[in-house]
Enzyme design. Sequence first.
Site, PDB file in Angstrom:
ATOM      1  N   ASP A  87       7.634  -3.904  -4.424  1.00 26.99           N
ATOM      2  CA  ASP A  87       6.500  -2.923  -4.006  1.00 26.99           C
ATOM      3  C   ASP A  87       7.261  -1.589  -4.379  1.00 26.99           C
ATOM      4  OD1 ASP A  87       4.320  -1.684  -3.501  1.00 26.99           O
ATOM      5  OD2 ASP A  87       3.977  -2.542  -1.389  1.00 26.99           O
TER       6      ASP A  87
HETATM    7  C1  BGC Z   1       1.600  -0.375  -2.126  1.00 27.39           C
HETATM    8  C2  BGC Z   1       1.093  -1.604  -3.113  1.00 27.39           C
HETATM    9  C3  BGC Z   1       0.572  -1.260  -4.485  1.00 27.39           C
HETATM   10  C4  BGC Z   1       1.689  -0.256  -5.174  1.00 27.39           C
HETATM   11  C5  BGC Z   1       1.375   0.431  -6.386  1.00 27.39           C
HETATM   12  C6  BGC Z   1       2.429   0.541  -2.745  1.00 27.39           C
HETATM   13  O1  BGC Z   1       2.651   1.644  -1.999  1.00 27.39           O
HETATM   14  O2  BGC Z   1       2.100  -0.752  -0.971  1.00 27.39           O
HETATM   15  O3  BGC Z   1       0.127  -2.251  -2.458  1.00 27.39           O
HETATM   16  O4  BGC Z   1       0.247  -1.960  -5.488  1.00 27.39           O
HETATM   17  O5  BGC Z   1       1.956   1.026  -4.041  1.00 27.39           O
HETATM   18  O6  BGC Z   1       0.373   1.140  -6.540  1.00 27.39           O
END
Ligand code: BGC
Length: 747
Positions: free
Chosen positions: A261
């Site tokens: 993530d």
């Molecule tokens: C979030 C994710 C998301 C990713 C990409 C992160 O900050 O926790 O849920 O998919 O960003 O945008």
Amino acid sequence: MQHEAQARSYLDRMTTIEKIGQLNLLAAGEGLATGAGAETPLARRLDDGMIGAVFGIKSLASAKAMQERAVRGSRLGIPLFFAEDVIHGHRTVFPLPVALACSWDMDLIEETAHFAAREAASEGLNQVFAPMIDVSRDPRWGRVAESPGEDPFLAGRIAAATVRGFQGTDPSEQDRVAACLKHFVAYGATQSGRDYDNASMALEDLLTVHLRPFADGVTAGAASVMAAFNAVNKVPMHANGDLIEGWLRSGQGFDGLMVSDYTGVMELTAHGIGNRDAAVIRALLAGVDMDMVGEDYLHALPQLAENGIDAADSGLSLGADEVLDLIDRACLRVLTFKARVGLLDDPFARLGGSVATPPRDEGLALAQKAAAQSAVLLHNNGVLPLSGEANPALVGPFVADRANMLGTWAVSGDAREVRTLQEAMEDITGRALPTAFGANIVDEPWLVDRLNVHGQTVSFDDRDPDDMIAEALDAARDADVVIAAVGEAKEHAGESSSRLVPDLPFPQRELLRALSRTGKPLIVLVFAGRPLALGPEVNDADAVIYCWHGGLRGPDGVADLVFGRSNPSGRLATTLPAHPAQTPLHHSEEATGRPDPGRFQKFRTGWLDLPDGFRGYPFGFGLGYSEIEYGTPVVNSAQISGDGQLQVHVEVMNTGSREQLETVQLYLSDPVAWITRPARWLADFRQVRIAPGATERVAFTITRGMLSYWVAPSLANATLEWDPGEFQIHIGPNSRDTKTVSLQWLE
Ligand code: BGC
């Protein structure tokens, strides 16, 4: 296997640097909007084959340009895959996931996911970072908005329905995309509801509550998973091999792609597990195949692949060969994923504009239906539904709102396309309605700034609050009923939006207090991204609908309910607390030795300073416009043994005058067991449409597996146990108002 073989045919010909490039997942930034010849930092990286995938592409043309450059730039012509956060719809924004969960309608959820997949695929996307299936029991946590709610069984059903909607039977089909289950795991159990904080719990709870939806999502065939930012039981998830390589892959048979993530790999250093090299090796060892945004794999791995790692302080010692094996393992998974989504057959299959964009009208109609089914009627003294002749005044900061209605994580939605509540209701009544802003959403200017972090959605009126209230009272003067639209801004919820006090902000409560003094019937519509403790100002109204943030056609769906064009059928997927400090909480708490008697009693569990009579709403709760009566559940046998199955049925009568989509809920309890078990847990549910005057017989099958519980001295040695003896089946319209039948299930 066929995809893996296809992937291997590339892997065998790749250099180490080429393999490392495949592990790099980058944000598109400005992309290649000016075509494949563009000279941007991203373009140069594509030339060097240093990117495996890109997320956040802004247009099909930009994606196509990136793909041309990537295929040309990589010696073996390996294509990129394209991903996006498609959390509750893509261009067509549906209600928040927690709202959709309140529909309890798996066909609807599957349909919204499929529609989003069609839109996403038509723009060249191969993967969506959804569904988010973190069981969420703390209303302070802003990401409840994206979640399936508080119950693991419901969350598991939603996980499976969403995966089916996105992927169909094959994510490479033209109208499908690969799903990505997130965030693995227990991100919703964050301490104090603070986003990004860690979680510690018994392994039994981890298995029962947080891992269960992932098991169901994997069974449904999810092609990818995203690691969570938090640590679980002291081990950061980006370094948690026991859970990723162990439970998920070996235990559940997950054979897809694991992505970090965002900068989760880099963040391992802040978690305290060592420097960048240690973070990279720990993440690869744990089974994180792709590194999103941080580029630590890209920068650290070339050296590590040559020299290995010997970091005594981080407890790591691996030779170069071992590092190369880890790189191979991750790269093979990336390439296998690309094969699975069809990219190794044709990198441009969905980039030439040949995938049809689904008709907008179809999406908007679905969005309106979904919004109506997601809203929950909490209270109604008979004022609803309004007749077309009613003369309502519309008051409150959400009456003319567009941007907040989209809800958090609607990255591809356009607020200009939202129809306001006023527009929706005036369409129905056919005339202009008196309106007033009434109150600011919040009255702290510094908070307004924080809420406007992604562009202005909250305006601040600096008039005296009393003047705004006076204006609202003025608007209500000639009306025969007042509709108040109150709640939270979209950025009140979502990522990094934890709230200390999950309640209705003060100025809006003041507005409601003044409106209730008019003596006119008051209907309160709550637009929010989390379960709020509503308080007496809302609860004492004549009717209350919990509307959540309903997306592009949220207000239309709600207007349909208010004027009786749709019948309410939503049921809470999260408990609404009686008081904002009563968190975390959920319906399936374990039995204590001093059970809560429902009002304060000394030496019983409860709160000293919670006034008696403060009203929350239980999980599964929701009213309709009809009257539904439940019979007593009947079992086909009160005593059963071994591995048999039990049938139970209940008669559900519609004694009212409107059709009702009823969600019949089945809970179980185990009053005598070796351990303390939840007072009850949701084990199944069925939706039935019941005509006025009709009775439906709703049947369920109970298996022994539904009665069992985890015992886990360690994850690897976890077993499902059960205790023969008495069990209870509770069936009803919500987790509280059930009827019970007992039975004996023997060895
Ligand atoms: C979030 C994710 C998301 C990713 C990409 C992160 O900050 O926790 O849920 O998919 O960003 O945008």
